[in-house]
Design an enzyme around this catalytic site. Structure first.
Site, PDB file in Angstrom:
ATOM      1  N   GLU A 330      79.585  69.959  22.636  1.00  0.00           N
ATOM      2  CA  GLU A 330      79.919  70.915  21.566  1.00  0.00           C
ATOM      3  C   GLU A 330      81.361  71.410  21.625  1.00  0.00           C
ATOM      4  O   GLU A 330      81.624  72.606  21.479  1.00  0.00           O
ATOM      5  CB  GLU A 330      78.929  72.087  21.612  1.00  0.00           C
ATOM      6  CG  GLU A 330      77.503  71.629  21.346  1.00  0.00           C
ATOM      7  CD  GLU A 330      76.488  72.746  21.422  1.00  0.00           C
ATOM      8  OE1 GLU A 330      75.559  72.726  20.604  1.00  0.00           O
ATOM      9  OE2 GLU A 330      76.633  73.635  22.283  1.00  0.00           O
TER      10      GLU A 330
HETATM   11  N1  IFG Z   1      72.973  73.167  22.807  1.00  0.00           N
HETATM   12  C1  IFG Z   1      73.952  73.569  23.820  1.00  0.00           C
HETATM   13  C2  IFG Z   1      73.466  74.492  24.919  1.00  0.00           C
HETATM   14  C3  IFG Z   1      72.401  75.474  24.433  1.00  0.00           C
HETATM   15  C4  IFG Z   1      71.301  74.710  23.730  1.00  0.00           C
HETATM   16  C5  IFG Z   1      70.130  75.618  23.414  1.00  0.00           C
HETATM   17  C6  IFG Z   1      73.535  71.447  24.961  1.00  0.00           C
HETATM   18  C7  IFG Z   1      74.080  70.295  25.779  1.00  0.00           C
HETATM   19  C8  IFG Z   1      71.875  74.077  22.492  1.00  0.00           C
HETATM   20  N2  IFG Z   1      74.439  72.344  24.494  1.00  0.00           N
HETATM   21  O1  IFG Z   1      72.338  71.530  24.769  1.00  0.00           O
HETATM   22  O2  IFG Z   1      74.565  75.219  25.442  1.00  0.00           O
HETATM   23  O3  IFG Z   1      72.958  76.468  23.613  1.00  0.00           O
HETATM   24  O4  IFG Z   1      68.997  74.883  23.004  1.00  0.00           O
END
Ligand code: IFG
Length: 521
Positions: A330
Site C-alpha cells: 500500500e
Molecule cells: N491491508 C493492510 C494492513 C491492514 C489490513 C486490514 C496488508 C498487507 C488491510 N496491508 O494487509 O495494514 O490495514 O485488513
C-alpha cells in the site's frame, strides 16, 4: 491472572531424574481394532489403529532426548493430572526419541506409537518431537490441557501415526502496531498457535499508528512513535530485552519470529518521530486513525537508507531467524519508480545484514533478489508480477485476505473485524488449496501459508482468541496436511473436538455455526 495464563508453560529447566522408569499402565486391548478418533488438527499423513488403549497413570514417567520438550510435556501432564510425571533420562512411559524415526518424516515430522503400556515419539529433529507431543496431547482427553488438577481417566487410543508437513512455512501474524500487546499477551498467542504446529510468527512491529520496538540509534521511534495507537490509547513498545524474550519463548516452541518493519509506506510513526526523515523536513503528527496509503519514507533522501540500515542492523542482531519482513504494501504515496528503486535498495541492505527478505507481494513490482520471498495478500486468484517472479524462482507465502485474514468478520453480526476482503467463516478459511490457488504460482513455488491478524479493531487477548479460533487451525491444516486429506466435513468434525480443549484452556473462541461443538464446550 486468567485461568488460561496459568497454563502458559514456562519450560521446566530443573528436571527430576529417576533411575528406574516403570509404567504400571493398565493394558486394555479392545477386542475389535478401534479406529483412531477423528480429532487431530492438523490431519496427520497416516494413522493406523492397533485396538489397544493407553492409560496414563500416577507412575508414568517421561524421557526425552531433548530435555526441554520433555519438560514442556511433563509440565502439562502434571498440571492436569496431578501426577508427579518425573522426567527420566531414558525409557520413559512416554519416550521422546531422536532415533528410529523414518526418513520420510523429514526435519519437522515424527512417528508416534501408542501401545497399551507405552508411548513413543520418534523424530529426526527436536521440532518433530514437539510436533508429535501436540498430536499426543490431542489424542488424550481435552481435560489434559487443564491448568488445574482434574479427574481422568487419561486414556489415548493405540496405534501408529507417521506425520510430516506439506509446506515448511506455516505462519501466524500479529499486528502490534495498530494496537499494542504486551509480551505476556504475545506469549499467550504463541502458546495457542504452537498447538497447531505453526512454525513462524510474523510480528508486525511498525505502521502509521505506532512503532513498537526500541532502536537504540533512533530512540524517538519507540518513545514518541510508540506513544499511541488506533483510537488514541497509550500504545507501548518492546525493549530489546522484551523482543528477545518473545523470540526465546517462540523458539522454545519451535516457532521462528519474523520481524516486520513496514516500508516505504505505513511509516507515519517513524516520520512523526524524526522531522529529518521527511522530504519536507517537517514531521507529521502522530496518527490514531485507520486509513492506509498516506505515508511514505523520503526515497531520494540519503538519510533514509542510513535509517533503514541502522534499524535493520539492530533488528537483525536480535533475530536468530533467517527473515526480515520489509512490508512494501500500500505505498500509494510513493511513485512507482521511487517504489522500485526503494525496494531494490532495501533488499540490498537486509542482505548485507545476513538476512533474507520477505515482503508483501507488492514488492514483485521491483526486482527481487533470488532469495526474496513474496507474501500474497490480495483477494484475486491471479497476479501477473507475482506469477512472473515465481517463474523466476521467487517463493510465495500464501495469505489470501478473503480466506486467511483473521481480522475479517465471520459474518455481518460479528462485532470485531473488517469486511473489505469479505466475510470469512471457518469453512471459507479452510476452503482453498494453497498449492493451486494463484495462477502461475504452483505447489513448488509455494513456501507455505500465513494467517495475519490485523488489529485496527482488536484490543484484548480475548479479541485475539475470538478472531483466531477456530480459523487459525484451518490455515494451519492447509499448511501441514496433505491435500489428499482435505475434506471439509471431516475437518469440521475434528475442529468440533478442539472446542472442549479451548474451553478448558480459557480460549475465548467463536462458536461458529458451521461447526457442531460438543455440549458444554
Ligand atoms: N491491508 C493492510 C494492513 C491492514 C489490513 C486490514 C496488508 C498487507 C488491510 N496491508 O494487509 O495494514 O490495514 O485488513
Amino acid at each position: 491472572m486468567t485461568r488460561y495464563l496459568r497454563i502458559r508453560r514456562t519450560l521446566i529447566v530443573a528436571t527430576l531424574f529417576v533411575g528406574v522408569a516403570g509404567a504400571a499402565s493398565t493394558v486394555q486391548a479392545n477386542a475389535a481394532t478401534a479406529a483412531f478418533p477423528n480429532v487431530v488438527v492438523p490431519a496427520p499423513v497416516s494413522e493406523t489403529a492397533n485396538g489397544a488403549t493407553f492409560t496414563l497413570t500416577s507412575s508414568a514417567t517421561v524421557s526425552s532426548d531433548v530435555p526441554d520438550v520433555g519438560a514442556y510435556l511433563a509440565g502439562i501432564l502434571r498440571a492436569s493430572t496431578g501426577y508427579p510425571v518425573p522426567v527420566t533420562s531414558s525409557s520413559g512411559t512416554i519416550a521422546l526419541s531422536l532415533s528410529g524415526a523414518p526418513a520420510s518424516v523429514g526435519t519437522q515430522g515424527y512417528q508416534l506409537t501408542i501401545t497399551g503400556t507405552n508411548v513413543t515419539v520418534q523424530a529426526n529433529q527436536p521440532a518433530g518431537l514437539f510436533a508429535g507431543v501436540q498430536t499426543l496431547l490431542q489424542l488424550l482427553p481435552p481435560a489434559i490441557e487443564s491448568p488445574t488438577v482434574t479427574a481422568g481417566p487419561w486414556t489415548a487410543p493405540g496405534g501408529t501415526i507417521v506425520d510430516y508437513p506439506r509446506f515448511a512455512h506455516r505462519g501466524a501474524m500479529l499486528d502490534v502496531a495498530r494496537h499494542f500487546f504486551t509480551v505476556a499477551q504475545v506469549e499467550r498467542y504463541l502458546d495457542e498457535i504452537a498447538l497447531y504446529k505453526i512454525d513462524y510468527f510474523h510480528l508486525h512491529l511498525s505502521d502509521d499508528q505506532g512503532w513498537r520496538l526500541v532502536i537504540n540509534s533512533w530512540p524517538n521511534l519507540a518513545t514518541y512513535g510508540g506513544s499511541t495507537e488506533v483510537g488514541g490509547g497509550a500504545g507501548g513498545y518492546y525493549t530489546q530485552a522484551d523482543y528477545t524474550a518473545i523470540v526465546n519463548y517462540a523458539s522454545a516452541r519451535y516457532i521462528t519470529v519474523i520481524p516486520e518493519i513496514d516500508m516505504p509506506g505505513h511509516t507515519n510513526a517513524a516520520l512523526a518521530s524524526y522531522a529529518q526523515l521527511n522530504c519536507t523536513g517537517v514531521a507529521p503528527k502522530l496518527y490514531t486513525g485507520t486509513k492506509v496509503g498516506f505515508s511514505s519514507l523520503c526515497v531520494p533522501l540519503d538519510l533514509t537508507y542510513t535509517f533503514i540500515d541502522q534499524v535493520v542492523g539492530e533488528i537483525a542482531a536480535l533475530t536468530p531467524g533467517p527473515y526480515i519482513h520489509i512490508g512494501g504494501d500500500e505505498a500509494s504515496s510513493t511513485t512507482a519508480s521511487d517504489y522500485a528503486y526503494f525496494i531494490n535498495r532495501a533488499q540490498q541492505i537486509v542482505a548485507a545484514h545476513g538476512k533474507t527478505v520477505i515482503g508483501w507481494h507488492d514488492i514483485a513490482n521491483a526486482t527481487l533478489l533470488p532469495s526474496t520471498v513474496a507474501q500474497f495478500w490480495d483477494t484475486t486468484t491471479s497476479n501477473a508480477p507475482l506469477a512472473s517472479a515465481a517463474a523466476n524462482g521467487t517463493k510465495v507465502v500464501m495469505s489470501p485476505a478473503n480466506h486467511a485474514y483473521l481480522d475479517m468478520k465471520y459474518n455481518r453480526h460479528t462485532k470485531l473485524g473488517q469486511t473489505w476482503a469479505g466475510l470469512v467463516d471457518v469453512n471459507t478459511a479452510y476452503g482453498w488449496n494453497p498449492g493451486a490457488y494463484l495462477s502461475g504460482v504452483g505447489e513448488s513455488s509455494v513456501a507455505g501459508v500465513e494467517a495475519p491478524l490485523w488489529t485496527e479493531t482488536i484490543v484484548t487477548s480475548a479479541d485475539i482468541d475470538y478472531m483466531a479460533f477456530p480459523r487459525l487451525p484451518a490455515i494451519a491444516e492447509l499448511g501441514w496436511s496433505p491435500w489428499s486429506t482435505h475434506d471439509v466435513t471431516a475437518f469440521d468434525a475434528r475442529l468440533g473436538a478442539q472446542g472442549p480443549r479451548w474451553k478448558v484452556m480459557g480460549v475465548n473462541y467463536y462458536h461458529s455455526t458451521q461447526i457442531t461443538w460438543p455440549s458444554g464446550s
